[in-house]
Design an enzyme around this catalytic site. Structure first.
Site, mmCIF file in Angstrom:
data_model
loop_
_atom_site.group_PDB
_atom_site.id
_atom_site.type_symbol
_atom_site.label_atom_id
_atom_site.label_comp_id
_atom_site.label_asym_id
_atom_site.label_seq_id
_atom_site.Cartn_x
_atom_site.Cartn_y
_atom_site.Cartn_z
ATOM 1 N N ASP A 47 -7.141 -6.145 3.424
ATOM 2 C CA ASP A 47 -6.456 -4.858 3.530
ATOM 3 C C ASP A 47 -6.706 -4.283 4.912
ATOM 4 O OD1 ASP A 47 -5.413 -2.304 3.197
ATOM 5 O OD2 ASP A 47 -7.001 -1.612 1.852
ATOM 6 N N GLY A 48 -5.593 -4.039 5.632
ATOM 7 C CA GLY A 48 -5.692 -3.395 6.933
ATOM 8 C C GLY A 48 -5.035 -4.198 8.034
ATOM 9 N N MET A 93 -8.920 8.545 -1.370
ATOM 10 C CA MET A 93 -9.907 8.951 -0.361
ATOM 11 C C MET A 93 -10.373 10.371 -0.677
ATOM 12 S SD MET A 93 -7.997 7.638 3.099
ATOM 13 C CE MET A 93 -6.935 6.188 3.084
ATOM 14 N N SER A 111 2.582 -0.509 6.129
ATOM 15 C CA SER A 111 3.832 -0.232 6.841
ATOM 16 C C SER A 111 4.686 -1.475 7.066
ATOM 17 C CB SER A 111 3.534 0.461 8.172
ATOM 18 O OG SER A 111 2.470 -0.177 8.838
ATOM 19 N N HIS A 136 -7.997 1.477 -4.848
ATOM 20 C CA HIS A 136 -9.003 1.294 -3.797
ATOM 21 C C HIS A 136 -9.741 2.625 -3.638
ATOM 22 C CE1 HIS A 136 -9.963 0.204 0.688
ATOM 23 N NE2 HIS A 136 -11.038 0.286 -0.075
ATOM 24 N N MET A 186 -12.298 -5.665 3.938
ATOM 25 C CA MET A 186 -11.519 -4.754 4.783
ATOM 26 C C MET A 186 -11.336 -5.365 6.171
ATOM 27 S SD MET A 186 -10.565 -2.164 3.031
ATOM 28 C CE MET A 186 -9.897 -1.179 4.392
ATOM 29 N N GLY A 201 -2.402 2.138 9.915
ATOM 30 C CA GLY A 201 -1.878 1.782 11.227
ATOM 31 C C GLY A 201 -2.886 1.250 12.221
ATOM 32 N N SER A 205 0.858 -1.172 0.000
ATOM 33 C CA SER A 205 0.000 0.000 0.000
ATOM 34 C C SER A 205 0.901 1.230 0.000
ATOM 35 C CB SER A 205 -0.889 -0.007 1.241
ATOM 36 O OG SER A 205 -1.656 1.171 1.287
ATOM 37 N N MET A 207 -12.017 4.815 -2.104
ATOM 38 C CA MET A 207 -12.796 5.145 -0.901
ATOM 39 C C MET A 207 -13.441 6.509 -1.128
ATOM 40 S SD MET A 207 -10.214 3.672 1.995
ATOM 41 C CE MET A 207 -8.742 3.638 0.980
ATOM 42 N N HIS A 255 -1.049 -1.114 -4.530
ATOM 43 C CA HIS A 255 -2.375 -0.774 -4.018
ATOM 44 C C HIS A 255 -2.404 0.727 -3.745
ATOM 45 C CE1 HIS A 255 -6.162 -1.774 -1.907
ATOM 46 N NE2 HIS A 255 -5.812 -0.851 -1.026
ATOM 47 N N ASP A 314 -4.558 3.944 -2.555
ATOM 48 C CA ASP A 314 -5.737 4.335 -1.774
ATOM 49 C C ASP A 314 -6.203 5.733 -2.144
ATOM 50 O OD1 ASP A 314 -6.199 2.086 -0.068
ATOM 51 O OD2 ASP A 314 -4.398 2.606 1.050
#
Length: 228
Positions: free
Chosen positions: A175-176, A39, A198, A70, A141, A149, A10, A72, A35, A37
């Site tokens: 993811d997450g 938003m 991370s 992704h 998710m 994090g 990510s 969002m 990936h 993201d």
């Protein structure tokens, strides 16, 4: 079974001032896809980047890397064409963000991208099921979307297991909070596309983390085929 282990860093977890270089670095470390993201500050509280950034990244990394977007965003229909034009390969939208998933799936396909469908922790997997035959990938998710994090939600694994049992050849992404300490739970449940932020990007040795994640998933896939 036609699915395989794929690991996608990510990139939001990387140094955003050096995003192009970071994408190249992740691919060189063995990533299968990237990936990204997106938003919009509405569907989730944070704001990240949009299609102009994606176009810049595509120009920087070349045509090879697979961009899994992704989205969002509260109006996923709005960004299909701009993302396709910017060089996105897969458009993953949230089921919660649309009232006409069927139409959106068709639109994404017609724009030349693969279709991903994501559900938040509070959405049941049965709500995704009617669309599973029309999509390339389901994203379960394992945190609330919008922030990095967060702690991995193990109670999402039954969703993954159910999807894998019902749709044996579907790409299933998690993811997450996914990293070396949580990968085995994801792999055993049946996830094959692994998004890791991370744990990979901030590691001193991203190559070995990516390899470890891939091995865990590949072994679980092999075991599943032997158990059948």
């Amino acid at each position: 079974m036609s699915y395989s282990a794929k690991i996608g860093p990510s990139i939001l977890s990387s140094d955003l001032a050096c995003l192009g270089t970071e994408c190249v670095r992740m691919m060189e470390c063995g990533a299968d896809f990237l990936h990204l993201d997106v938003m919009d500050g509405h569907f989730v509280p944070n704001i990240t980047f949009g299609h102009p950034m994606v176009e810049c990244l595509r120009n920087c990394v070349g045509p090879g890397p697979f961009f899994d977007m992704h989205m969002m965003v509260s109006r996923p229909e709005q960004w299909v064409k701009p993302m396709a034009a910017a060089g996105a390969n897969q458009y993953t939208f949230h089921l919660e963000a649309t009232t006409n998933a069927g139409n959106l799936i068709k639109e994404i396909r017609e724009s030349g991208m693969k279709v991903g469908l994501a559900i938040k922790p509070g959405t049941t997997v049965e709500e995704l099921a009617p669309w599973a035959g029309q999509i390339n990938m389901a994203l379960v998710m394992t945190v609330e979307p919008g922030f990095g994090g967060q702690k991995f939600m193990e109670d999402m694994m039954p969703k993954v297991s159910w999807l894998r049992s019902q749709f044996p050849s579907l790409d299933i992404e998690v993811d997450g909070g996914v990293g070396p300490s949580t990968i085995h739970k994801c792999a055993e449940a049946g996830a094959n596309m692994i998004v890791s932020g991370s744990a990979v990007v901030s590691s001193d040795d991203p190559r070995s983390v990516i390899a470890m994640l891939r091995t865990a998933v590949s072994e679980a896939i092999q075991k599943r085929s032997l158990d059948r």
